[in-house]
Design an enzyme around this catalytic site. Structure first.
Site, PDB file in Angstrom:
ATOM      1  N   ASP A  78       0.813  -1.225   0.000  1.00  0.00           N
ATOM      2  CA  ASP A  78       0.000   0.000   0.000  1.00  0.00           C
ATOM      3  C   ASP A  78       0.845   1.273   0.000  1.00  0.00           C
ATOM      4  OD1 ASP A  78       0.839  -0.423   2.601  1.00  0.00           O
ATOM      5  OD2 ASP A  78      -1.023   0.272   3.514  1.00  0.00           O
TER       6      ASP A  78
ATOM      7  N   THR B 262       3.911   1.746  -1.247  1.00  0.00           N
ATOM      8  CA  THR B 262       4.503   1.941  -2.584  1.00  0.00           C
ATOM      9  C   THR B 262       3.428   2.377  -3.584  1.00  0.00           C
ATOM     10  OG1 THR B 262       6.092   0.221  -2.033  1.00  0.00           O
ATOM     11  CG2 THR B 262       5.914   0.789  -4.362  1.00  0.00           C
TER      12      THR B 262
ATOM     13  N   ASP C  92       0.631  -9.584   3.882  1.00  0.00           N
ATOM     14  CA  ASP C  92      -0.562  -9.222   4.661  1.00  0.00           C
ATOM     15  C   ASP C  92      -1.865  -9.398   3.876  1.00  0.00           C
ATOM     16  OD1 ASP C  92       1.347  -8.418   6.482  1.00  0.00           O
ATOM     17  OD2 ASP C  92       1.199  -6.293   5.980  1.00  0.00           O
TER      18      ASP C  92
ATOM     19  N   MET D 213       2.003 -12.378  11.671  1.00  0.00           N
ATOM     20  CA  MET D 213       2.035 -10.993  11.172  1.00  0.00           C
ATOM     21  C   MET D 213       0.700 -10.633  10.496  1.00  0.00           C
ATOM     22  SD  MET D 213       5.809 -10.326   9.602  1.00  0.00           S
ATOM     23  CE  MET D 213       7.130  -9.737  10.646  1.00  0.00           C
ATOM     24  N   GLY D 214       0.697  -9.494   9.808  1.00  0.00           N
ATOM     25  CA  GLY D 214      -0.500  -9.081   9.073  1.00  0.00           C
ATOM     26  C   GLY D 214      -0.878  -7.624   9.265  1.00  0.00           C
TER      27      GLY D 214
ATOM     28  N   GLU E 110      -0.864 -10.045  14.898  1.00  0.00           N
ATOM     29  CA  GLU E 110      -0.115  -9.010  15.636  1.00  0.00           C
ATOM     30  C   GLU E 110      -0.937  -7.738  15.868  1.00  0.00           C
ATOM     31  OE1 GLU E 110       3.323  -8.015  13.273  1.00  0.00           O
ATOM     32  OE2 GLU E 110       2.107  -7.264  11.615  1.00  0.00           O
TER      33      GLU E 110
HETATM   34  O1  F6P Z   1       3.760  -5.593   5.743  1.00  0.00           O
HETATM   35  C1  F6P Z   1       4.503  -6.747   5.930  1.00  0.00           C
HETATM   36  C2  F6P Z   1       4.935  -6.889   7.377  1.00  0.00           C
HETATM   37  O2  F6P Z   1       5.657  -8.087   7.511  1.00  0.00           O
HETATM   38  C3  F6P Z   1       3.805  -6.808   8.396  1.00  0.00           C
HETATM   39  O3  F6P Z   1       3.072  -7.992   8.491  1.00  0.00           O
HETATM   40  C4  F6P Z   1       4.575  -6.436   9.633  1.00  0.00           C
HETATM   41  O4  F6P Z   1       3.754  -5.761  10.547  1.00  0.00           O
HETATM   42  C5  F6P Z   1       5.662  -5.518   9.106  1.00  0.00           C
HETATM   43  O5  F6P Z   1       5.810  -5.806   7.723  1.00  0.00           O
HETATM   44  C6  F6P Z   1       6.978  -5.685   9.801  1.00  0.00           C
HETATM   45  O6  F6P Z   1       7.847  -4.703   9.344  1.00  0.00           O
HETATM   46  P1  F6P Z   1       9.414  -4.709   9.632  1.00  0.00           P
HETATM   47  O7  F6P Z   1      10.038  -5.653   8.646  1.00  0.00           O
HETATM   48  O8  F6P Z   1       9.808  -3.291   9.430  1.00  0.00           O
HETATM   49  O9  F6P Z   1       9.610  -5.191  11.041  1.00  0.00           O
END
Ligand code: F6P
Length: 367
Positions: A120, A122, A144, A186-187, A239
């Site tokens: 989103d 980008t 996500d 994650m998500g 998360e």
């Molecule tokens: O958007 C992908 C993602 O892996 C999310 O699920 C997560 O909240 C975030 O990126 C983690 O970001 P970083 O790699 O900066 O810790």
């Protein structure tokens, strides 16, 4: 044709958090372009590479082996927004708008079109740049799966597969020890990974951001399972999940003016609360970046290849300002103005949620 000019050289960049399948998209773009006699310049580290003029010429010999490889050969960043680019000027660290530099460097590099592969963030950045005249096409990625314009993003299937395997593994140790096991996935603000992996892994409870939960509801579910003779429980928590009237748990704040919050930690919070409340021994596992790394699934390799081929064709034909998207099994072009808006979240009324409830999964919302 870009503005009536034949497209001879394309630039490609990967933005946002990485995910399995990025390399497969890059490969498909390069192989498709090469067959059309179009050159491809890789741009390093997302938009930062256009700001700092970091390019690498790509051809089939450099990408042909990449189909199976996770990550991105170009590097990526989820905090380099050219409209709010963090710089230290006269000793002061602040956000600066360097979007004009991006456009200038794009033309200076002899590029006729850009393919930006990202989520989103980008999409929004690229849309704004296209309004300033940058000829660009976007490809949707993210584990996500939260982009509105496409039915699915590549990377999601792989992440769900990894999370499901982890839940399967956690199940056997949970059973051996009669424990409560919390698995945090994650998500961000979307519960797709938790929902898909929790359902596939036979979780007892799934907690997602779209359905705020009450601790008591989970406790009731666990107690009823124990009364029915089950000696362990699996709780999958996204998360971004939060208690009713509660806040999301933030792991850390980063130097990103667009979205500085990095979520994480709810799994341990829920685990501790459940242990205190039920007296059952509890362990929490945070899957973290394991979900983003490694080999893409078969589905993601093929989706990435379809996206890459269509993005390359779209750019070569000069159809800029679009996102290539999967809609009802077909690859469609969605105008960036439309694609950059909104977020695809799990609808609490969806069939998926109803199916999960029908097989006895609790979302922690029913007392
Ligand atoms: O958007 C992908 C993602 O892996 C999310 O699920 C997560 O909240 C975030 O990126 C983690 O970001 P970083 O790699 O900066 O810790």
């Amino acid at each position: 044709m870009a503005n009536g000019k034949k497209v001879r050289t394309l630039g490609v960049l990967t933005g946002g958090g990485d995910c399995p399948g990025l390399n497969a998209v890059i490969r498909a773009i390069v192989l498709t372009a090469e067959r059309e006699g179009v050159r491809v310049q890789g741009i390093r580290n997302a938009y930062s590479g256009l700001i700092h003029q970091q390019f690498t010429e790509l051809d089939s010999s450099k990408v042909d082996h990449l189909l199976q490889y996770g990550g991105t050969m170009l590097g990526s960043s989820n905090r380099d927004n050219p409209f709010q680019f963090m710089m230290t000027i006269d000793g002061e660290h602040r956000a600066v708008d360097v979007s004009e530099t991006v456009i200038k460097n794009f033309h200076q590099a002899g590029l006729d079109g850009l393919i930006a592969i990202g989520g989103d963030g980008t999409l929004k950045i690229t849309h704004k740049l296209t309004q300033m005249g940058l000829p660009a096409v976007c490809v949707p990625k993210t584990i996500d799966n939260d982009l509105l314009a496409t039915d699915v993003t590549f990377g999601f299937d792989t992440a769900v597969g990894i999370a499901t395997e982890a839940i399967d593994r956690i199940r056997t140790t949970a059973e051996s020890h009669g424990r409560l096991m919390v698995v945090e996935v994650m998500g961000r603000n979307a519960g797709w990974i938790a929902l898909f992996s929790g359902l596939a892994g036979g979780a007892d409870v799934i907690l997602i951001p779209e359905i705020p939960f009450s601790l008591q509801a989970i406790v009731n579910e666990i107690r009823s399972d124990r009364s029915a003779g089950k000696n362990f429980s699996i709780i999958v928590v996204a998360e971004g999940a939060r208690q009713k009237d509660g806040e999301v748990v933030v792991k850390k704040m980063v130097d990103d003016p667009t979205e500085p919050r990095r979520l994480g930690g709810i799994g341990n919070v829920v685990g501790q609360l459940l242990e205190d409340e039920t007296g059952y021994e509890t362990r929490a596992t945070v899957l973290g970046h394991i979900q983003r790394g490694g080999t893409p699934s078969t589905y993601d390799r093929n989706l990435s290849t379809r996206f890459g081929v269509h993005a390359a064709r779209c750019a070569i034909e000069g159809k800029f300002g679009h996102l290539v998207a999967l809609q009802k099994g077909l690859i469609e072009l969605v105008p960036l103005a439309e694609a950059a808006e909104g977020q695809r979240l799990v609808s609490p009324d969806s069939d998926f949620i109803r199916v999960a409830r029908s097989v006895g999964i609790s979302f922690g919302d029913e007392l």
